[in-house]
Enzyme design. Structure first.
Site, PDB file in Angstrom:
ATOM      1  N   LYS A 137     -14.121  15.895  -3.118  1.00 52.23           N
ATOM      2  CA  LYS A 137     -13.539  15.138  -4.236  1.00 52.23           C
ATOM      3  C   LYS A 137     -13.460  13.654  -3.899  1.00 52.23           C
ATOM      4  CE  LYS A 137      -8.790  15.062  -4.762  1.00 52.23           C
ATOM      5  NZ  LYS A 137      -8.249  13.704  -4.842  1.00 52.23           N
ATOM      6  N   ASN A 138     -12.933  13.363  -2.697  1.00 56.54           N
ATOM      7  CA  ASN A 138     -12.630  11.970  -2.379  1.00 56.54           C
ATOM      8  C   ASN A 138     -13.853  11.140  -2.003  1.00 56.54           C
ATOM      9  OD1 ASN A 138     -10.038  12.474  -3.062  1.00 56.54           O
ATOM     10  ND2 ASN A 138      -9.265  12.669  -0.969  1.00 56.54           N
ATOM     11  N   CYS A 196      -1.062  11.420  -7.760  1.00 59.32           N
ATOM     12  CA  CYS A 196      -0.075  12.336  -7.183  1.00 59.32           C
ATOM     13  C   CYS A 196       1.214  11.611  -6.844  1.00 59.32           C
ATOM     14  CB  CYS A 196      -0.633  12.950  -5.896  1.00 59.32           C
ATOM     15  SG  CYS A 196      -1.590  14.427  -6.159  1.00 59.32           S
ATOM     16  N   ARG A 240       2.746   4.355  -3.665  1.00 59.45           N
ATOM     17  CA  ARG A 240       1.314   4.116  -3.781  1.00 59.45           C
ATOM     18  C   ARG A 240       0.954   2.819  -4.524  1.00 59.45           C
ATOM     19  NH1 ARG A 240      -1.916   9.420  -5.003  1.00 59.45           N
ATOM     20  NH2 ARG A 240      -3.290   8.604  -3.427  1.00 59.45           N
ATOM     21  N   ASP A 275      -3.416  15.067   4.211  1.00 58.47           N
ATOM     22  CA  ASP A 275      -3.536  16.148   3.217  1.00 58.47           C
ATOM     23  C   ASP A 275      -3.431  17.540   3.844  1.00 58.47           C
ATOM     24  OD1 ASP A 275      -4.810  14.882   0.416  1.00 58.47           O
ATOM     25  OD2 ASP A 275      -5.075  13.694   2.205  1.00 58.47           O
ATOM     26  N   ARG A 278      -7.233  19.737 -10.742  1.00 57.93           N
ATOM     27  CA  ARG A 278      -7.647  18.353 -10.486  1.00 57.93           C
ATOM     28  C   ARG A 278      -8.516  18.257  -9.240  1.00 57.93           C
ATOM     29  NH1 ARG A 278      -2.831  15.049  -9.293  1.00 57.93           N
ATOM     30  NH2 ARG A 278      -4.514  13.968  -8.260  1.00 57.93           N
TER      31      ARG A 278
HETATM   32  C1  EPZ Z   1      -6.969   8.472  -0.226  1.00 56.92           C
HETATM   33  O1  EPZ Z   1      -5.914   7.882  -0.985  1.00 56.92           O
HETATM   34  C2  EPZ Z   1      -7.164   9.853  -0.796  1.00 56.92           C
HETATM   35  N1  EPZ Z   1      -7.456   9.761  -2.231  1.00 56.92           N
HETATM   36  C3  EPZ Z   1      -5.914  10.693  -0.572  1.00 56.92           C
HETATM   37  O2  EPZ Z   1      -6.176  11.997  -1.015  1.00 56.92           O
HETATM   38  C4  EPZ Z   1      -5.623  10.744   0.923  1.00 56.92           C
HETATM   39  O3  EPZ Z   1      -4.446  11.464   1.145  1.00 56.92           O
HETATM   40  C5  EPZ Z   1      -5.469   9.308   1.447  1.00 56.92           C
HETATM   41  O4  EPZ Z   1      -6.667   8.545   1.142  1.00 56.92           O
HETATM   42  C6  EPZ Z   1      -5.235   9.218   2.947  1.00 56.92           C
HETATM   43  O5  EPZ Z   1      -6.292   9.754   3.633  1.00 56.92           O
HETATM   44  C7  EPZ Z   1      -8.684   9.448  -2.620  1.00 56.92           C
HETATM   45  O6  EPZ Z   1      -9.596   9.199  -1.834  1.00 56.92           O
HETATM   46  C8  EPZ Z   1      -8.921   9.452  -4.087  1.00 56.92           C
HETATM   47  P1  EPZ Z   1      -4.540   4.960   1.285  1.00 56.92           P
HETATM   48  P2  EPZ Z   1      -5.682   6.308  -0.918  1.00 56.92           P
HETATM   49  O7  EPZ Z   1      -4.871   3.697   0.579  1.00 56.92           O
HETATM   50  O8  EPZ Z   1      -6.960   5.648  -0.558  1.00 56.92           O
HETATM   51  C9  EPZ Z   1      -0.225   2.788   1.056  1.00 56.92           C
HETATM   52  C10 EPZ Z   1      -5.755  13.921  -2.350  1.00 56.92           C
HETATM   53  O9  EPZ Z   1      -4.901  14.743  -2.701  1.00 56.92           O
HETATM   54  N2  EPZ Z   1      -0.907   1.712   0.298  1.00 56.92           N
HETATM   55  O10 EPZ Z   1      -5.230   5.228   2.574  1.00 56.92           O
HETATM   56  O11 EPZ Z   1      -5.013   5.921  -2.153  1.00 56.92           O
HETATM   57  C11 EPZ Z   1      -0.179   4.108   0.321  1.00 56.92           C
HETATM   58  O12 EPZ Z   1       0.888   4.149  -0.583  1.00 56.92           O
HETATM   59  C12 EPZ Z   1      -5.331  12.535  -2.030  1.00 56.92           C
HETATM   60  O13 EPZ Z   1      -6.959  14.191  -2.293  1.00 56.92           O
HETATM   61  C13 EPZ Z   1      -0.209   0.573  -0.010  1.00 56.92           C
HETATM   62  O14 EPZ Z   1       0.970   0.416   0.300  1.00 56.92           O
HETATM   63  O15 EPZ Z   1      -4.702   6.204   0.315  1.00 56.92           O
HETATM   64  C14 EPZ Z   1      -0.071   5.085   1.472  1.00 56.92           C
HETATM   65  O16 EPZ Z   1       1.264   5.165   1.880  1.00 56.92           O
HETATM   66  C15 EPZ Z   1      -3.926  12.212  -2.169  1.00 56.92           C
HETATM   67  N3  EPZ Z   1      -0.863  -0.404  -0.710  1.00 56.92           N
HETATM   68  C16 EPZ Z   1      -0.905   4.426   2.582  1.00 56.92           C
HETATM   69  O17 EPZ Z   1      -0.995   3.044   2.218  1.00 56.92           O
HETATM   70  C17 EPZ Z   1      -2.177  -0.295  -1.067  1.00 56.92           C
HETATM   71  O18 EPZ Z   1      -2.711  -1.215  -1.698  1.00 56.92           O
HETATM   72  C18 EPZ Z   1      -2.331   4.973   2.743  1.00 56.92           C
HETATM   73  O19 EPZ Z   1      -2.964   4.991   1.468  1.00 56.92           O
HETATM   74  C19 EPZ Z   1      -2.881   0.881  -0.719  1.00 56.92           C
HETATM   75  C20 EPZ Z   1      -2.215   1.886  -0.034  1.00 56.92           C
END
Ligand code: EPZ
Length: 448
Positions: free
Chosen positions: A22-23, A117, A122, A309, A426
């Site tokens: 998916k990702n 989610c 986020r 995850d 989803r």
């Molecule tokens: C990706 O989310 C995945 N989603 C998530 O999968 C996965 O859990 C996550 O990476 C971590 O591996 C997709 O690829 C669509 P991050 P992403 O930016 O990229 C904070 C699933 O169920 N943050 O690495 O959105 C954020 O809140 C999902 O498949 C900020 O503060 O995750 C988190 O605490 C859920 N500001 C941390 O960083 C920002 O601008 C890491 O988020 C961006 C992120």
């Protein structure tokens, strides 16, 4: 709205084919916006989150066609809008990944604050930092971002904390930028590298540093061409089925996996005493009747560590271990909201702050933002095992938590009902059908 009816306590047995990730799929659909030629994606998972991103690019003018069940052709030769429709943008956080390609190709984008989610706040500040570094101007009014730039210019981008989609947006934005972009502390999840493989096939010049893997250099090019790519397998789906096999004391062979991407997970399975065997792209996981599982501590960290995850489904195995285990989530601040539901099924789990667990709280250790004065987040689950789970009524709050509750219901004695099936749809392709093929008793029913 639907629910699952599950009769638990049956050891799962057989073979299951893991779908495309998916990702990775979501980002590759967005990447098709970067060229007017056709991009063909093989191994596309037929799940709702992919449906949403496909609908978003269609609304912008991309022509899409399923060439077969899992092969999608996309052609962005007549894009007429750079405005992500509000109703679709708020459905999924992934809509944010259209920003990079739209800006790179058309110099502007309008997008609502993304949804997704409820596993934490986020925010998207790290994405916006990237775009500003590359020269874009961002305005934010009434829940809508407007971002524009005549042409993006290469820059040095450093992430203070890991971000998967932030890194991907930086890559997608800089491939057509003028000059060189250097990204440091870049995410190195396998899905990021698979996106790079597709972009390089399209003519992009991207290199991950061999000696410093968290450094990526992008040399901007004038235009990109079409390409064909097979999406890598979904690591999260693989882990879900591997846990299902062990938690039901079954014996399941997962086909089409990349075992190397699961190294951190397999190391924990080994410590617990779960049996597994790797043959090229298959992974067999089993647990013999009578085997006592050892408790282990797990901590989620960016790749190549134990993935965020996986923390939730892993709790189901920990609940069956002989003793106390600690699961520590360091990426999102709200991964354990599902535990209340799990308690209903007989699990014994305490959700704690670091101080409550006897760990000094260091905000720098966590992936999310934490402001002085905020409460300490409840990022630890102390799991007491072994517990015999029993059938119950469970409400699914998000995607991975949902899979976890279904795993609990499969491992439990008796009948369970899980509402919130839409969260599962989803991110998991034909989840119930795949489980049924392994012998599970799981049926969909309409919510009364
Ligand atoms: C990706 O989310 C995945 N989603 C998530 O999968 C996965 O859990 C996550 O990476 C971590 O591996 C997709 O690829 C669509 P991050 P992403 O930016 O990229 C904070 C699933 O169920 N943050 O690495 O959105 C954020 O809140 C999902 O498949 C900020 O503060 O995750 C988190 O605490 C859920 N500001 C941390 O960083 C920002 O601008 C890491 O988020 C961006 C992120």
């Amino acid at each position: 709205m639907q629910k699952f009816l599950i009769e638990g306590g049956i050891p799962l047995k057989g073979q299951v084919q893991i779908s495309g990730a998916k990702n990775a799929a979501i980002k590759m659909v967005a990447a098709s916006l970067l060229t007017s030629d056709e991009v063909v994606l093989e191994n596309i998972p037929r799940i709702d989150d992919v449906g949403v991103i496909v609908e978003i690019v269609e609304n912008l003018g991309v022509k899409t066609e399923f060439l077969d069940e899992h092969t999608l052709g996309l052609r962005a030769d007549e894009v007429f809008s750079s405005e992500v429709p509000h109703s679709l943008g708020v459905k999924s956080r992934s809509s944010v990944i259209t920003i990079g390609p739209l800006l790179a190709r058309f110099g502007e984008v309008t997008i609502p604050e993304p949804g997704g989610c409820r596993i934490g706040l986020r925010p998207i500040d790290r994405h916006l930092m990237v775009l500003e570094k590359l020269g874009a101007v961002v305005s934010h009014k009434g829940g809508v971002y407007k971002i524009s730039v005549p042409r993006l210019k290469g820059a040095e981008i450093n992430f203070d904390k890991n971000t998967v989609m932030g890194t991907e947006n930086a890559i997608l934005a800089s491939v057509l930028a003028e000059g060189e972009t250097v990204i440091t502390n870049a995410a190195e999840e396998p899905e990021v590298d698979d996106l790079i493989v597709l972009l390089v096939k399209m003519g992009a010049r991207i290199k991950r540093d061999e000696s410093e893997s968290r450094r990526i250099v992008v040399e901007g090019v004038r235009e990109l061409a079409g390409a064909r790519h097979r999406i890598l397998p979904d690591r999260n789906e693989a882990v879900t089925f591997a846990v299902a096999a062990a938690a039901t004391r079954g014996d399941v062979t997962l086909t089409d996996v990349r075992p190397l991407d699961l190294t951190a997970f397999l190391a924990k399975l080994e410590k617990m005493g779960v049996g597994f065997d790797i043959q090229k792209q298959t992974l067999r996981v089993w647990l013999e009747e009578g085997t006592a599982l050892e408790p282990v501590d797990v901590e989620s960290v960016p790749h190549p560590g134990f993935m965020t995850d996986w923390i939730q489904p892993f709790c189901i195995l920990l609940a069956q271990a002989n003793g106390v285990s600690l699961a520590h989530e360091t990426i999102f601040e709200n991964r354990f909201s599902f535990v209340d539901e799990l308690l209903k099924a007989g699990a014994k789990i305490e959700v704690l702050t670091p101080s409550e667990a006897g760990i000094a709280f260091d905000p720098g250790r966590y992936g999310f933002e934490w402001l002085e004065g905020d409460r300490e987040p409840k990022v630890l689950a102390r799991v007491h095992g072994p517990t015999s789970l029993f059938g119950s009524r469970l409400a699914i709050p998000d995607l991975r938590a949902g899979a976890t509750l279904i795993l609990a219901a499969l491992a439990a004695e008796g009948q369970s009902e899980t509402s919130g099936v839409e969260h599962i749809d989803r991110g998991y392709e034909n989840f119930d059908e795949k489980l049924r093929n392994l012998g599970a008793k799981i049926e969909r029913a309409e919510l009364e």
